[in-house]
Design an enzyme around this catalytic site. Structure first.
Site, short mmCIF file in Angstrom:
data_model
loop_
_atom_site.label_atom_id
_atom_site.label_comp_id
_atom_site.label_asym_id
_atom_site.label_seq_id
_atom_site.Cartn_x
_atom_site.Cartn_y
_atom_site.Cartn_z
N ASP A 180 0.84 -1.20 0.00
CA ASP A 180 0.00 0.00 0.00
C ASP A 180 0.88 1.25 0.00
O ASP A 180 0.37 2.37 -0.04
CB ASP A 180 -1.01 -0.01 1.16
CG ASP A 180 -0.35 -0.08 2.52
OD1 ASP A 180 0.88 -0.21 2.59
OD2 ASP A 180 -1.09 0.01 3.53
N SER A 181 2.21 1.05 -0.01
CA SER A 181 3.14 2.16 -0.25
C SER A 181 2.89 2.72 -1.66
O SER A 181 3.40 3.80 -2.00
CB SER A 181 4.59 1.71 -0.10
OG SER A 181 4.83 0.52 -0.82
N ASP A 188 -1.15 -6.03 -0.37
CA ASP A 188 -1.52 -5.40 0.90
C ASP A 188 -3.01 -5.12 0.97
O ASP A 188 -3.61 -4.61 0.01
CB ASP A 188 -0.80 -4.04 1.03
CG ASP A 188 0.38 -4.10 1.98
OD1 ASP A 188 0.46 -5.04 2.81
OD2 ASP A 188 1.23 -3.20 1.89
N GLU A 211 -1.71 -5.36 8.53
CA GLU A 211 -0.90 -4.84 9.63
C GLU A 211 -1.57 -5.09 10.98
O GLU A 211 -2.78 -4.92 11.10
CB GLU A 211 -0.69 -3.32 9.44
CG GLU A 211 0.08 -2.97 8.19
CD GLU A 211 0.28 -1.46 8.01
OE1 GLU A 211 -0.10 -0.67 8.92
OE2 GLU A 211 0.82 -1.06 6.97
N GLU A 260 8.95 -4.28 10.63
CA GLU A 260 9.43 -3.01 10.08
C GLU A 260 10.01 -2.13 11.18
O GLU A 260 9.37 -1.87 12.21
CB GLU A 260 8.27 -2.29 9.37
CG GLU A 260 8.70 -0.98 8.75
CD GLU A 260 7.72 -0.41 7.73
OE1 GLU A 260 6.72 -1.09 7.38
OE2 GLU A 260 7.96 0.73 7.29
#
Ligand code: KIV
Length: 273
Positions: A53-54, A92, A124, A191
């Site tokens: 989703d970056s 994602d 996440e 991360e």
């Protein structure tokens, strides 16, 4: 089966990743968001492609990952899948598509799998989303977890600094990693956390642990493609190694093209009909 099909390299599956961990073979993962770059990344031998989703930052220019929608992630995911033969493709789940309740999470994951033909989804969080994780996995969809710095929660923390430096946060992260493994996740991304904490998690878990800014003692590494190729110049965290300066290369090529057009050098006699 055609000759071309026979020549295709063996597809990476979640089972292959598990075997890599057992053999101590490191897993290389990169992001991609479109067909053309995914094709190059796949042919270069990457193990896992993350349609992160970056894309919200890298492709759409938003400041955070929050604005990207499920439809947009599906568009990017399907584009990547069409370019990939070997790598395992993970898409994602965007913000707001799995946090509400596990039924909604499953509906979102099913849409991703049906409409992109990807191999797995990533989401996440730990205990807060464990019901959603379990429900998605029960439907036969492989899930990759993501702990540590979780960019979809940026407004809760207000900063992108290193996570889990304090003992209570580190304890929660270890517990969450175990929860995700017990729920059936096939791998976890960690991360921006201390290297020794990531090492402990990788040693305790039997599933692969992929790090980004989590040091060298994990089972694999992931970077954002545009960052490691040097397309993106503004983002320079300590963990980022730039393998190229594509910003300079592209700028040079475009400037030369502009000059050639203006100087009537392009097109020349051989470049016209
Ligand atoms: O969206 C993304 O690119 C990611 C990686 C940073 C792991 O989640």
């Amino acid at each position: 089966m055609s000759t071309a099909m026979n020549q295709r390299p063996k597809k990476v599956t979640t089972h292959v990743l598990s075997e890599m961990k057992m053999k101590g073979e490191k897993i290389a993962m990169l992001t991609s968001y479109d067909y053309s770059l995914a094709r190059i990344v796949d042919e270069a031998g990457i193990d896992v492609i993350l349609v992160g989703d970056s894309a919200s930052n890298v492709m759409a220019g938003w400041e955070t990952t929050l604005p990207i929608t499920l439809d947009q992630m599906i568009y990017h995911g399907a584009s990547v899948v069409r370019g990939v033969h070997r790598a395992l493709v993970v898409v994602d789940m965007p913000f707001g598509t799995y946090q509400g309740n596990s039924r909604e999470a499953l509906t979102s994951a099913i849409r991703i799998m049906k409409e992109t033909a990807a191999d797995a989804v990533k989401l996440e969080g730990g205990s807060e989303v464990i019901e959603s994780v379990s429900r998605i996995i029960s439907a036969g969809i492989p899930v990759m977890g993501h702990l540590g710095l979780t960019p979809q929660s940026i407004h809760k923390f207000g900063t992108y600094t290193v996570r889990a430096k304090k003992e209570d946060e580190a304890k929660k992260l270890i517990e969450d990693a175990h929860l995700l493994q017990e729920a059936g996740c096939f791998a976890i991304v960690l991360e921006k956390i201390p290297a020794m904490l990531a090492k402990q998690v990788a040693e305790e878990l039997t599933i692969p642990v992929i790090g980004i800014g989590a040091g060298r003692y994990v089972d694999g590494q992931v970077l954002v493609l545009h960052d490691m190729l040097g397309i993106n110049q503004e983002f320079s965290p300590r963990f980022l190694r730039r393998y190229h300066n594509l910003f300079a290369e592209i700028t040079g090529a475009v400037q030369t093209y502009v000059d050639d057009v203006k100087n009537l050098d392009f097109p020349n006699d051989r470049e016209q009909y």
